[in-house]
Design a protein around this motif. Structure first.
Motif, PDB file in Angstrom:
ATOM      1  N   PHE A  92      23.200  -4.071  20.748  1.00 33.01           N
ATOM      2  CA  PHE A  92      23.513  -5.470  20.460  1.00 33.01           C
ATOM      3  C   PHE A  92      23.190  -5.842  19.025  1.00 33.01           C
ATOM      4  CE2 PHE A  92      22.624  -5.498  25.096  1.00 33.01           C
ATOM      5  CZ  PHE A  92      23.945  -5.638  25.479  1.00 33.01           C
ATOM      6  N   ARG A  93      24.177  -5.608  18.163  1.00 25.31           N
ATOM      7  CA  ARG A  93      24.086  -5.959  16.744  1.00 25.31           C
ATOM      8  C   ARG A  93      25.453  -5.732  16.117  1.00 25.31           C
ATOM      9  NH1 ARG A  93      19.833  -1.888  14.519  1.00 25.31           N
ATOM     10  NH2 ARG A  93      19.738  -3.529  12.988  1.00 25.31           N
ATOM     11  N   ARG A  94      25.547  -5.982  14.827  1.00 27.32           N
ATOM     12  CA  ARG A  94      26.791  -5.718  14.093  1.00 27.32           C
ATOM     13  C   ARG A  94      26.693  -4.323  13.472  1.00 27.32           C
ATOM     14  NH1 ARG A  94      30.038  -9.717  10.087  1.00 27.32           N
ATOM     15  NH2 ARG A  94      30.245 -10.765  12.088  1.00 27.32           N
ATOM     16  N   TRP A  95      27.729  -3.522  13.739  1.00 23.91           N
ATOM     17  CA  TRP A  95      27.810  -2.149  13.261  1.00 23.91           C
ATOM     18  C   TRP A  95      29.005  -2.005  12.316  1.00 23.91           C
ATOM     19  CZ3 TRP A  95      24.013   1.175  14.690  1.00 23.91           C
ATOM     20  CH2 TRP A  95      23.255   0.843  15.811  1.00 23.91           C
ATOM     21  N   PHE A 114      28.891   4.724  13.034  1.00 22.40           N
ATOM     22  CA  PHE A 114      28.625   3.342  12.649  1.00 22.40           C
ATOM     23  C   PHE A 114      27.162   3.228  12.244  1.00 22.40           C
ATOM     24  CE2 PHE A 114      32.207   3.250  15.453  1.00 22.40           C
ATOM     25  CZ  PHE A 114      33.024   2.226  14.991  1.00 22.40           C
ATOM     26  N   ARG A 115      26.916   2.375  11.264  1.00 22.72           N
ATOM     27  CA  ARG A 115      25.562   2.072  10.808  1.00 22.72           C
ATOM     28  C   ARG A 115      25.359   0.560  10.906  1.00 22.72           C
ATOM     29  NH1 ARG A 115      22.508   6.749  10.128  1.00 22.72           N
ATOM     30  NH2 ARG A 115      23.909   8.384   9.407  1.00 22.72           N
ATOM     31  N   PRO A 116      24.103   0.105  11.038  1.00 21.75           N
ATOM     32  CA  PRO A 116      23.865  -1.338  11.095  1.00 21.75           C
ATOM     33  C   PRO A 116      24.381  -2.036   9.836  1.00 21.75           C
ATOM     34  CG  PRO A 116      21.909  -0.136  11.758  1.00 21.75           C
ATOM     35  CD  PRO A 116      22.877   0.878  11.195  1.00 21.75           C
ATOM     36  N   ALA A 117      24.975  -3.200  10.022  1.00 19.68           N
ATOM     37  CA  ALA A 117      25.561  -3.944   8.901  1.00 19.68           C
ATOM     38  C   ALA A 117      24.518  -4.414   7.896  1.00 19.68           C
ATOM     39  CB  ALA A 117      26.354  -5.137   9.432  1.00 19.68           C
ATOM     40  N   ARG A 121      22.054  -2.659   6.717  1.00 14.74           N
ATOM     41  CA  ARG A 121      21.504  -1.516   5.987  1.00 14.74           C
ATOM     42  C   ARG A 121      22.384  -1.210   4.777  1.00 14.74           C
ATOM     43  NH1 ARG A 121      18.764  -2.149  10.147  1.00 14.74           N
ATOM     44  NH2 ARG A 121      17.295  -0.680  10.982  1.00 14.74           N
ATOM     45  N   PRO A 122      21.801  -0.623   3.727  1.00 13.97           N
ATOM     46  CA  PRO A 122      22.628  -0.225   2.579  1.00 13.97           C
ATOM     47  C   PRO A 122      23.637   0.852   2.995  1.00 13.97           C
ATOM     48  CG  PRO A 122      20.271  -0.055   2.068  1.00 13.97           C
ATOM     49  CD  PRO A 122      20.390  -0.337   3.533  1.00 13.97           C
ATOM     50  N   GLU A 132      25.813   8.915  20.687  1.00 12.69           N
ATOM     51  CA  GLU A 132      24.428   8.785  20.232  1.00 12.69           C
ATOM     52  C   GLU A 132      24.181   7.340  19.837  1.00 12.69           C
ATOM     53  OE1 GLU A 132      21.372  10.754  16.933  1.00 12.69           O
ATOM     54  OE2 GLU A 132      23.470  11.338  16.934  1.00 12.69           O
ATOM     55  N   LEU A 133      23.000   6.836  20.168  1.00 11.05           N
ATOM     56  CA  LEU A 133      22.624   5.472  19.806  1.00 11.05           C
ATOM     57  C   LEU A 133      21.142   5.450  19.473  1.00 11.05           C
ATOM     58  CD1 LEU A 133      23.088   2.420  19.548  1.00 11.05           C
ATOM     59  CD2 LEU A 133      22.757   2.255  22.021  1.00 11.05           C
ATOM     60  N   THR A 134      20.847   5.100  18.222  1.00 11.69           N
ATOM     61  CA  THR A 134      19.485   4.889  17.762  1.00 11.69           C
ATOM     62  C   THR A 134      19.493   3.555  17.019  1.00 11.69           C
ATOM     63  OG1 THR A 134      19.720   5.919  15.570  1.00 11.69           O
ATOM     64  CG2 THR A 134      19.211   7.394  17.435  1.00 11.69           C
ATOM     65  N   PRO A 135      18.342   3.046  16.594  1.00 14.70           N
ATOM     66  CA  PRO A 135      18.358   1.786  15.846  1.00 14.70           C
ATOM     67  C   PRO A 135      19.167   1.848  14.539  1.00 14.70           C
ATOM     68  CG  PRO A 135      16.168   2.194  16.689  1.00 14.70           C
ATOM     69  CD  PRO A 135      16.973   3.442  16.956  1.00 14.70           C
ATOM     70  N   ASP A 136      19.361   3.044  13.979  1.00 14.58           N
ATOM     71  CA  ASP A 136      20.066   3.179  12.708  1.00 14.58           C
ATOM     72  C   ASP A 136      21.391   3.921  12.784  1.00 14.58           C
ATOM     73  OD1 ASP A 136      18.146   1.837  11.076  1.00 14.58           O
ATOM     74  OD2 ASP A 136      16.850   3.582  11.291  1.00 14.58           O
ATOM     75  N   LEU A 137      21.836   4.289  13.983  1.00 22.52           N
ATOM     76  CA  LEU A 137      23.036   5.099  14.109  1.00 22.52           C
ATOM     77  C   LEU A 137      23.711   4.853  15.441  1.00 22.52           C
ATOM     78  CD1 LEU A 137      24.775   7.559  13.074  1.00 22.52           C
ATOM     79  CD2 LEU A 137      23.177   8.999  14.335  1.00 22.52           C
ATOM     80  N   LEU A 138      25.033   4.694  15.390  1.00 20.50           N
ATOM     81  CA  LEU A 138      25.846   4.594  16.593  1.00 20.50           C
ATOM     82  C   LEU A 138      27.013   5.543  16.409  1.00 20.50           C
ATOM     83  CD1 LEU A 138      26.682   3.269  19.280  1.00 20.50           C
ATOM     84  CD2 LEU A 138      27.796   1.467  17.935  1.00 20.50           C
ATOM     85  N   ARG A 139      27.091   6.541  17.283  1.00 12.21           N
ATOM     86  CA  ARG A 139      28.191   7.516  17.248  1.00 12.21           C
ATOM     87  C   ARG A 139      29.021   7.310  18.504  1.00 12.21           C
ATOM     88  NH1 ARG A 139      26.559  12.954  17.283  1.00 12.21           N
ATOM     89  NH2 ARG A 139      28.495  13.468  16.247  1.00 12.21           N
TER      90      ARG A 139
END
Length: 108
Positions: free
Chosen positions: A9-12, A26-29, A31-32, A97-104
């Motif tokens: 639940f966030r913007r990716w 996808f990476r969190p919006a 993040r750089p 894969e889903l982590t706080p910094d990565l969505l595959r």
């Protein structure tokens, strides 16, 4: 229907230069990210709402809002309002894969 992991639940933002073997990265919006023109993205919200974000005429994101459901823990089904689906917008994903910094995600 099963509940997806809370980390979803966030913007990716789609980082297409990291895509491999049919899996979208996808990476969190917030993040750089490497510079790129016209990145698409996804935003998942609690309550079954999502937004497919695509580059608009000035590269600012334009949202197509729809609904998500999870028919299985590692699957996301997407539905759009009539006539609102954006061209290549996916209708479902397998969560690879889903982590706080990565969505595959693999489109299904």
């Amino acid at each position: 229907m099963t509940a997806p992991p809370a980390a979803l639940f966030r913007r990716w933002v789609h980082v297409r230069e990291e895509d491999a073997a049919g899996v979208r990265v996808f990476r969190p919006a917030d993040r750089p990210l490497p510079p790129a023109r016209g990145r698409d993205g996804l935003e998942f919200r609690a309550g079954g709402i999502f937004a497919y974000l695509r580059p608009g005429p000035t590269d600012a994101p334009v949202a197509v809002v729809g609904r998500w459901s999870t028919p299985a823990r590692d699957r996301i089904a997407l539905t759009y309002p009539p006539d609102a689906r954006a061209g290549d917008a996916p209708t479902g994903y397998e969560i690879v894969e889903l982590t706080p910094d990565l969505l595959r995600l693999r489109p299904v």
